[in-house]
Each structure stands twice: as structure tokens, then as C-alpha cells.
Design a protein around this motif. Sequence first.
Motif, PDB file in Angstrom:
ATOM      1  N   PHE A   1       0.887  -1.163   0.000  1.00 53.25           N
ATOM      2  CA  PHE A   1       0.000   0.000   0.000  1.00 53.25           C
ATOM      3  C   PHE A   1       0.922   1.209   0.000  1.00 53.25           C
ATOM      4  O   PHE A   1       1.495   1.555   1.041  1.00 53.25           O
TER       5      PHE A   1
ATOM      6  N   ALA B   1       2.726  -4.481   3.170  1.00 52.44           N
ATOM      7  CA  ALA B   1       1.849  -5.082   4.183  1.00 52.44           C
ATOM      8  C   ALA B   1       2.076  -6.595   4.265  1.00 52.44           C
ATOM      9  O   ALA B   1       2.040  -7.181   5.343  1.00 52.44           O
TER      10      ALA B   1
ATOM     11  N   SER C   1       1.146  -9.798  15.840  1.00 51.80           N
ATOM     12  CA  SER C   1       0.678  -8.581  16.508  1.00 51.80           C
ATOM     13  C   SER C   1      -0.180  -7.757  15.548  1.00 51.80           C
ATOM     14  O   SER C   1      -0.239  -8.042  14.348  1.00 51.80           O
ATOM     15  N   ASN C   2      -0.824  -6.727  16.049  1.00 50.68           N
ATOM     16  CA  ASN C   2      -1.630  -5.849  15.204  1.00 50.68           C
ATOM     17  C   ASN C   2      -0.759  -5.223  14.127  1.00 50.68           C
ATOM     18  O   ASN C   2       0.343  -4.761  14.410  1.00 50.68           O
ATOM     19  N   GLY C   3      -1.251  -5.262  12.887  1.00 46.58           N
ATOM     20  CA  GLY C   3      -0.507  -4.665  11.792  1.00 46.58           C
ATOM     21  C   GLY C   3       0.512  -5.600  11.168  1.00 46.58           C
ATOM     22  O   GLY C   3       1.261  -5.211  10.284  1.00 46.58           O
ATOM     23  N   ALA C   4       0.534  -6.860  11.623  1.00 45.02           N
ATOM     24  CA  ALA C   4       1.520  -7.825  11.110  1.00 45.02           C
ATOM     25  C   ALA C   4       1.264  -8.200   9.644  1.00 45.02           C
ATOM     26  O   ALA C   4       2.159  -8.711   8.973  1.00 45.02           O
ATOM     27  N   GLY C   5       0.042  -7.981   9.174  1.00 43.05           N
ATOM     28  CA  GLY C   5      -0.292  -8.324   7.793  1.00 43.05           C
ATOM     29  C   GLY C   5      -1.226  -9.514   7.671  1.00 43.05           C
ATOM     30  O   GLY C   5      -1.487 -10.005   6.566  1.00 43.05           O
ATOM     31  N   LYS C   6      -1.765  -9.981   8.791  1.00 42.48           N
ATOM     32  CA  LYS C   6      -2.608 -11.176   8.793  1.00 42.48           C
ATOM     33  C   LYS C   6      -3.866 -11.001   7.938  1.00 42.48           C
ATOM     34  O   LYS C   6      -4.177 -11.832   7.088  1.00 42.48           O
ATOM     35  N   THR C   7      -4.569  -9.899   8.181  1.00 42.13           N
ATOM     36  CA  THR C   7      -5.831  -9.692   7.453  1.00 42.13           C
ATOM     37  C   THR C   7      -5.570  -9.439   5.973  1.00 42.13           C
ATOM     38  O   THR C   7      -6.315  -9.924   5.114  1.00 42.13           O
ATOM     39  N   VAL C   8      -4.504  -8.714   5.675  1.00 40.93           N
ATOM     40  CA  VAL C   8      -4.188  -8.468   4.253  1.00 40.93           C
ATOM     41  C   VAL C   8      -3.873  -9.803   3.576  1.00 40.93           C
ATOM     42  O   VAL C   8      -4.367 -10.076   2.470  1.00 40.93           O
TER      43      VAL C   8
ATOM     44  N   LEU D   1       4.263   1.171   2.051  1.00 45.12           N
ATOM     45  CA  LEU D   1       4.161   0.110   3.056  1.00 45.12           C
ATOM     46  C   LEU D   1       4.049  -1.273   2.402  1.00 45.12           C
ATOM     47  O   LEU D   1       3.202  -1.491   1.542  1.00 45.12           O
TER      48      LEU D   1
ATOM     49  N   TYR E   1      -8.122  -8.859  -2.230  1.00 45.93           N
ATOM     50  CA  TYR E   1      -7.018  -8.093  -2.806  1.00 45.93           C
ATOM     51  C   TYR E   1      -6.301  -8.976  -3.825  1.00 45.93           C
ATOM     52  O   TYR E   1      -6.310 -10.193  -3.702  1.00 45.93           O
TER      53      TYR E   1
HETATM   54  N1  LIG Z   1      -6.473  -0.960   2.562  1.00 46.75           N
HETATM   55  C1  LIG Z   1      -5.324  -0.586   3.138  1.00 46.75           C
HETATM   56  N2  LIG Z   1      -4.698   0.541   2.760  1.00 46.75           N
HETATM   57  C2  LIG Z   1      -3.524   0.926   3.339  1.00 46.75           C
HETATM   58  N3  LIG Z   1      -2.900   0.230   4.296  1.00 46.75           N
HETATM   59  C3  LIG Z   1      -3.486  -0.899   4.728  1.00 46.75           C
HETATM   60  C4  LIG Z   1      -4.720  -1.371   4.176  1.00 46.75           C
HETATM   61  N4  LIG Z   1      -5.064  -2.522   4.797  1.00 46.75           N
HETATM   62  C5  LIG Z   1      -4.083  -2.761   5.690  1.00 46.75           C
HETATM   63  N5  LIG Z   1      -3.140  -1.796   5.653  1.00 46.75           N
HETATM   64  C6  LIG Z   1      -1.916  -1.770   6.448  1.00 46.75           C
HETATM   65  O1  LIG Z   1      -1.233  -2.993   6.252  1.00 46.75           O
HETATM   66  C7  LIG Z   1      -0.631  -3.440   7.467  1.00 46.75           C
HETATM   67  C8  LIG Z   1      -1.139  -4.831   7.800  1.00 46.75           C
HETATM   68  O2  LIG Z   1      -2.517  -4.728   8.169  1.00 46.75           O
HETATM   69  P1  LIG Z   1      -3.403  -5.967   8.590  1.00 46.75           P
HETATM   70  O3  LIG Z   1      -3.186  -7.081   7.652  1.00 46.75           O
HETATM   71  O4  LIG Z   1      -4.793  -5.475   8.731  1.00 46.75           O
HETATM   72  O5  LIG Z   1      -2.815  -6.322  10.017  1.00 46.75           O
HETATM   73  P2  LIG Z   1      -3.308  -7.471  11.043  1.00 46.75           P
HETATM   74  O6  LIG Z   1      -2.162  -8.417  11.173  1.00 46.75           O
HETATM   75  O7  LIG Z   1      -3.543  -6.720  12.330  1.00 46.75           O
HETATM   76  O8  LIG Z   1      -4.550  -8.078  10.520  1.00 46.75           O
HETATM   77  C9  LIG Z   1      -0.965  -2.389   8.515  1.00 46.75           C
HETATM   78  O9  LIG Z   1       0.124  -1.510   8.632  1.00 46.75           O
HETATM   79  C10 LIG Z   1      -2.183  -1.690   7.947  1.00 46.75           C
HETATM   80  O10 LIG Z   1      -2.270  -0.367   8.412  1.00 46.75           O
END
Ligand SMILES: Nc1ncnc2c1ncn2[C@@H]1O[C@H](COP(=O)(O)OP(=O)(O)O)[C@@H](O)[C@H]1O
Length: 263
Positions: free
Chosen positions: A17, A22, A41-48, A20, A57
Amino acid sequence: MDARAEIIRADGVTKRFGALVAVDNVSYVLRENEVAGIIGSNGAGKTVFFNLLTGYYEPDKGTIRYQGVDVTHMTPQQRVARGMMRTFQLTSTFDNLSVVDNLVLSFFRAHRKPSLLQLLLNTSKGQRDEKKIAEVLDTFDLQDVRDRLVKNLSLGEKRRLEIAMAILAEPKVLLLDEPLAGLSESEIHRVLDVLRGRVGQQTILIVEHKISHVQKFLQRLTVMHEGRVIADGGVEECLRHPEVRRSYWQIETTAEQDRTVVA
Ligand SMILES: Nc1ncnc2c1ncn2[C@@H]1O[C@H](COP(=O)(O)OP(=O)(O)O)[C@@H](O)[C@H]1O
Ligand SMILES: [Mg+2]
């Protein structure tokens, strides 16, 4: 070498992104009937990463295969049609319908019945389908609330309904992003109990922030940190990994007031 068939395979997947990264060059294999977890941890990239697997995506680099087929550029719907199912986090249910009506609708959507009449008519097929829904109500501990409107359910009941709706579609793989978020301890146990009932017949991938919740449930763990996989394997083995202890482990133990994570 693990002889079980590969269900999902990600090879060198990257998602950016802007500046970044991700998800950073992640390779991952999920095998048939595995009960696997991804923590971090939060922001690790799990959800992405989860959204890359399910098609919300597209990666900037790398490929995603599902049962050997390249699905990297397929839509979420195309992946669902192939047997991938994620729970749709609080949006897939119809709040003004009862629990049982939601299950019936979900069953129809999944099995592409020509008409609703087919289930409601007193055919032997209809009776079989009804039996299936009754079974799901039992398995997911939803009998007591079968006629309750979804908007009047507790969060735990709603979460179980969402998972039940996904299971009714008989997916090959069930993908859950933080299915325990916001639930009380007792609700967490009930959700894990229903998932435990699927072990051996269902491939399950759970993304979870708190390892303490799912540690006993998982057969395999993957730990992400800053977009990368830093450990993958048995749960205890991963938690002993030095890099995990430095990153994720530290974060969870301080945030959780050092609750016991490793026996
Ligand atoms: N749509 C997006 N646009 C920009 N940055 C994103 C987007 N989705 C996630 N991020 C960033 O990508 C990184 C990983 O996010 P995420 O996968 O949600 O973390 P988590 O491990 O908590 O699920 C974070 O820094 C988040 O801010
Ligand atoms: Mg997340």
C-alpha cells in the motif's frame, strides 16, 4: 513430506500500500483437514494476507493456488464457487430474519436450488434438507434461539450462526479472520467447541491475534511479523522460536499482563 493434498498454496506473495509492504514475499501451504492458525501482533499483515487468499485483494507479486489451480486473479465469488469459504463478519446475516430462516437462505444460496418451494414442499429431498438444518442447529448450539431474530442475538450466538451458515455450504476450506474477537470467555469456548466438532472433516484456517485463545485448538501455527512469516510449524515449536519470542510473544505477554501462554 506431508502426503495430504494441498488445498491452498501461496508462493512469494507481496502486497503493498504505497510505501508500506503489508505482506512481504509470503509463501504458505495449507493441506487437507489441517487446522491451522496465523497469529501476529496488530498490523503484522494477517488480514491483508487473508484477503489475498480469499480474493479481496490481488497481490503485486506472487501466486495463489487453490487445489492446484491458479486463482491469483479470480474474484472472491469464483473462489467461493470452488469451495473456499470465509465468514463474512457480521454482514452476511439478515438481521430481521430468524436464525432458522438465515440458515435456510444460506443453504439455498450454497446449493443453488431453483426455488425455495423445493425445500418447503414436503418432498423427501425437502425433508433431507430440513434434517440438515436441524443438525446444524444442534451442532452449533442454536436450537434455543432458532426462532429469534438475528438482531436480538448475542455476539457469540451471531458468530456461531455465521460459522454455521458457512458450514452449510459444505466448503472445502473454512477461513476465519478473528472469529473470537469481541466474545466473552464462555462464548469463545462455545465457538471453539463447534469448530472442534469439525476437526478431521474440514480444513480450517483461523487468523487470530491472541494465541492463548487458540493454542490448544490448533495443529499448526504460522507467525507473521511486519508482513513476513517468521515461524511455521508445531505450536510449541513456533512459540519457542527466538524471533517469535522477541516480537509477537513480547507484545502479547505484556498486553495480556503475562497470562500463561506456554504451559
Ligand atoms: N487498505 C489498506 N490501505 C492501506 N494500508 C493498509 C490497508 N489494509 C491494511 N493496511 C496496512 O497494512 C498493514 C497490515 O494490516 P493488517 O493485515 O490489517 O494487520 P493485522 O495483522 O492486524 O490483521 C498495517 O500496517 C495496515 O495499516
Ligand atoms: Mg486483522
